[in-house]
Write a protein that holds these residues in place. Structure first.
Motif, PDB file in Angstrom:
ATOM      1  N   GLN A  94       0.820  -1.219   0.000  1.00 24.55           N
ATOM      2  CA  GLN A  94       0.000   0.000   0.000  1.00 24.55           C
ATOM      3  C   GLN A  94       0.855   1.269   0.000  1.00 24.55           C
ATOM      4  N   TYR A  95       2.153   1.104   0.132  1.00 25.92           N
ATOM      5  CA  TYR A  95       3.026   2.295   0.143  1.00 25.92           C
ATOM      6  C   TYR A  95       2.927   3.033  -1.195  1.00 25.92           C
ATOM      7  N   GLU A  96       2.778   4.358  -1.130  1.00 22.07           N
ATOM      8  CA  GLU A  96       2.744   5.188  -2.342  1.00 22.07           C
ATOM      9  C   GLU A  96       3.954   6.100  -2.328  1.00 22.07           C
ATOM     10  N   ALA A  97       4.730   6.043  -3.382  1.00 27.81           N
ATOM     11  CA  ALA A  97       5.940   6.859  -3.465  1.00 27.81           C
ATOM     12  C   ALA A  97       5.589   8.328  -3.259  1.00 27.81           C
ATOM     13  N   GLY A  98       6.367   8.996  -2.447  1.00 23.28           N
ATOM     14  CA  GLY A  98       6.162  10.418  -2.218  1.00 23.28           C
ATOM     15  C   GLY A  98       5.218  10.729  -1.080  1.00 23.28           C
ATOM     16  N   LYS A  99       4.468   9.730  -0.633  1.00 27.34           N
ATOM     17  CA  LYS A  99       3.521   9.953   0.451  1.00 27.34           C
ATOM     18  C   LYS A  99       4.164   9.441   1.750  1.00 27.34           C
ATOM     19  N   PRO A 100       4.398  10.343   2.724  1.00 33.88           N
ATOM     20  CA  PRO A 100       5.146   9.927   3.915  1.00 33.88           C
ATOM     21  C   PRO A 100       4.493   8.741   4.636  1.00 33.88           C
ATOM     22  N   ALA A 101       5.289   7.721   4.865  1.00 36.41           N
ATOM     23  CA  ALA A 101       4.793   6.520   5.535  1.00 36.41           C
ATOM     24  C   ALA A 101       5.241   6.516   6.990  1.00 36.41           C
ATOM     25  N   ALA A 102       4.469   5.829   7.815  1.00 34.75           N
ATOM     26  CA  ALA A 102       4.899   5.598   9.194  1.00 34.75           C
ATOM     27  C   ALA A 102       6.153   4.714   9.181  1.00 34.75           C
ATOM     28  N   VAL A 103       6.875   4.721  10.301  1.00 40.15           N
ATOM     29  CA  VAL A 103       8.139   3.988  10.393  1.00 40.15           C
ATOM     30  C   VAL A 103       8.124   3.140  11.658  1.00 40.15           C
ATOM     31  N   MET A 104       8.608   1.915  11.556  1.00 40.53           N
ATOM     32  CA  MET A 104       8.826   1.105  12.755  1.00 40.53           C
ATOM     33  C   MET A 104      10.170   0.401  12.637  1.00 40.53           C
ATOM     34  N   VAL A 105      11.008   0.589  13.649  1.00 40.59           N
ATOM     35  CA  VAL A 105      12.358   0.010  13.663  1.00 40.59           C
ATOM     36  C   VAL A 105      12.355  -1.203  14.586  1.00 40.59           C
ATOM     37  N   PHE A 106      12.984  -2.272  14.135  1.00 35.92           N
ATOM     38  CA  PHE A 106      13.107  -3.487  14.942  1.00 35.92           C
ATOM     39  C   PHE A 106      14.581  -3.808  15.174  1.00 35.92           C
ATOM     40  N   GLN A 107      14.971  -3.873  16.441  1.00 36.33           N
ATOM     41  CA  GLN A 107      16.327  -4.350  16.751  1.00 36.33           C
ATOM     42  C   GLN A 107      16.377  -5.873  16.554  1.00 36.33           C
ATOM     43  N   ASP A 108      17.583  -6.415  16.421  1.00 37.00           N
ATOM     44  CA  ASP A 108      17.720  -7.842  16.080  1.00 37.00           C
ATOM     45  C   ASP A 108      16.784  -8.137  14.908  1.00 37.00           C
TER      46      ASP A 108
END
Lengths: 313, 304
Positions: A91-105
């Motif tokens: 569902q990601y659309e280029a240019g449209k800011p997406a939420a971010v989630m970082v996973f360690q390990d």
């Protein structure tokens, strides 16, 4: 940078357990025997028997995201190298800011046969609009490569994850997010930035938000090491005395978690939960009966994500 | 014995099962693999035992390939002292300079930091005592020698580590360290560790192929006395598994190979304990230079 397109996440064959049900009303003795059977079974295998649910399995009609692999040589952690993977939902659309989630390990969270299966969970939850369109960054801890074949690399995992302070937050904000930002348009809104980890990666996630709540405001910790590996046992005390920060946090631990030289994990996580409650944080604490592993955290990851992202689908 | 009704027998069985379950839960305390509690290091019932006494201030703990232990009296400057495997103490090179740090090199020579009459890095051929000067006009405190023949030494006042290459070139290796004092090598000689005396860090560096130090990081954090910023981190040694043992105000602080403080071993006496080394039979003893005396204790781990 290489691109892995996940060819197929074959549906695990559902085991249709057929049970012969005795429709007759059991006798008194039979009821006790049944009770005994259930109790013995629960004692023998009941603890820590969490299993992934349907949201952690590929579902028909749900589009799959794309994962790209990269390596990174850091300056903030001098000479360290590491792998990371970036997941982008369909569902990601280029240019449209997406939420971010970082996973360690990151590798273990990304493993679609492991405890967490985060890419599958993201596919399902984003498809159902139970969480926002989110770019996931699955990042491994760094190591200083050996200079010669007969020497060992220096593991930087404990240093990066267990240390208090802003070094890891700086590493994400100054090195990783700008780099991933070249590939995908990422949000700058802290309310749409989350971070997650297990064990030392869990306290690391908390530390990033604690240091930079203006950048990361959502945290999930699985069997988090809020113990004295490198001083992290002080967090409950700091939380109680420090003006509340804008952090939403989901903690998970198990009563069979570690009790060792660094501390007692179930007690430490209960201390965290009590401190978060005392200080008025938006938090949730799930204490199960598991050990130091990702089984419980993985089983409830979809629920934790729904809770974390509840007003931002 | 009269057989009890089935449901009573079941209840009794349930009760005993619950008891077993409770004991299983109680016994579930565990060490994550790789966690290095002191209980894995210290021998139950073994304490520090006196090895030698009557000195002004002992320092420069090290061992030769056979396990003989060496130390100096850095205040008296009365030579290089040796403890053999039977515990006999003798003095080699009685006219040696005052020495604050010593290690054997791959060539069998004993390398040392001389404090007076001149501040130098020197090397002795033992037992003859022939001395060669390797670096002059330096402020050395402690040193190590790698198997490739690089000599790294701390210059506490300059806040730096200096290296002498096998070709004899003396050059800066690392700087920006708060009063660098003790120095140690990982078992594979790939990582160099440096303790801070007035700070609280132990730095780790990668030793590059050309002897340069890279990837410097405050890899280990020394516990400091309550209210104090200085750890008094001093001489250190490393065991065969890569654990670091760093002398300090609070005791000998032990770190696992990933830099996690895993235990603090009490000092032999409440006096400055500034260097330590594994020596003795099978390198099973941790020797410590503690002010006027030298002690050792048997450990579960081995130095080499």
């Amino acid at each position: 940078m290489s691109i892995d397109t996940r060819t197929s996440w074959a549906t695990d064959p559902e085991r249709a357990a057929t049970q012969n049900r005795n429709t007759e009303k059991p006798s008194h003795t039979m009821r006790h025997a049944l009770l005994l059977f259930l109790l013995v079974r629960s004692l023998a295998q009941g603890a820590d028997d969490y299993a992934p649910g349907p949201d952690s399995k590929p579902q028909p009609g749900v589009p799959q995201g794309v994962i790209t692999h990269a390596t990174w040589k850091s300056k903030i952690f001098p000479e360290t190298t590491r792998d990371y993977w970036v997941y982008a939902p369909s569902q990601y659309e280029a240019g449209k800011p997406a939420a971010v989630m970082v996973f360690q390990d990151g590798k273990s969270y990304m493993d679609t046969n492991g405890s967490f299966r985060a890419p599958i969970v993201f596919d399902n939850l984003i498809h159902k609009k139970e969480m926002p369109v989110t770019i996931a960054i699955f990042i491994n801890p760094g190591e200083v490569p050996a200079a010669a074949p007969d020497q060992k690399p220096r593991s930087n995992r404990s240093f990066e994850y267990d240390s208090l302070g802003n070094q890891y937050a700086r590493f994400l904000l100054e090195e990783i997010l700008p780099e991933v930002g070249k590939q995908y348009t990422l949000t700058q809104d802290p309310a749409l930035r989350a971070i997650c980890g297990i064990s030392s990666g869990g306290i690391c996630a908390w530390t990033v938000a604690w240091e930079r709540p203006d950048q990361f405001s959502k945290v999930i910790s699985h069997v988090g090491s809020f113990t004295n590996i490198r001083g992290g046992h002080v967090y409950p005390a700091l939380i109680r005395k420090t003006e509340r920060k804008a952090i939403r946090v989901h903690l998970q631990d198990g009563t069979r978690d570690l009790d060792n030289l660094f501390g007692n994990w179930p007690l430490a996580n209960q201390e965290m939960a009590a401190a978060l409650k005392f200080a008025g944080y938006d938090y949730k604490f799930e204490l199960g009966d598991g050990g130091h592993n990702g089984k419980h955290g993985g089983a409830i990851l979809p629920d934790a994500l729904r809770w974390l992202w509840r007003e931002t689908p | 014995m009269r057989l009890l009704p089935l449901h009573i027998r079941i209840r009794a069985l349930l009760a005993s099962l619950l008891g077993i379950a409770a004991s299983v839960i109680t016994a579930s305390c565990q060490n994550l693999r790789g966690d290095e509690a002191l209980s894995k290091i210290l021998e139950e019932g073994e304490d520090w035992k006196l090895v030698a006494s009557g000195y002004k201030f002992t320092d420069a703990a090290c061992a030769d390939a056979a396990g003989r232990f060496y130390f100096s009296d850095v205040s008296a400057g009365d030579g290089i002292h040796q403890v053999d495997l039977e515990g006999g103490v003798s003095t080699l090179v009685p006219n040696a300079p005052k020495l604050s740090g010593m290690k054997f090199g791959p060539d069998g020579r004993l390398y040392a930091c001389a404090q007076s009459p001149k501040k130098q890095i020197v090397a002795f051929v033992l037992p003859a005592g022939t001395m060669t000067v390797l670096a002059d006009d330096v402020q050395p405190n402690d040193l190590v020698v790698t198997k490739k023949g690089y000599v790294y030494f701390t210059e506490t006042g300059k806040g730096q580590v200096t290296v002498i290459t096998p070709q004899g070139v003396v050059r800066l290796a690392a700087k920006g360290i708060t009063a660098p004092n003790g120095i140690g090598l990982s078992p594979d000689h790939g990582t160099l560790a440096v303790s801070e005396y007035t700070g609280s860090n132990v730095w780790a560096y990668r030793i590059d192929a050309d002897g340069a130090l890279s990837g410097g990081e405050r890899y280990m954090q020394l516990q400091t006395p309550a209210g104090a910023a200085r750890s008094e981190g001093d001489g250190m040694t490393v065991d065969a598994d890569g654990r670091y043992y760093v002398t300090s105000a609070l005791g000998i602080q032990m770190f696992d190979a990933t830099g996690r403080l895993s235990g603090i071993i009490s000092r032999p006496q409440a006096k400055g304990t500034v260097s330590c080394a594994f020596a003795g039979k099978d390198f099973a003893y941790l020797y410590a230079c503690s002010s006027d005396k030298v002690f050792r204790r048997k450990l579960k781990v081995r130095g080499r």
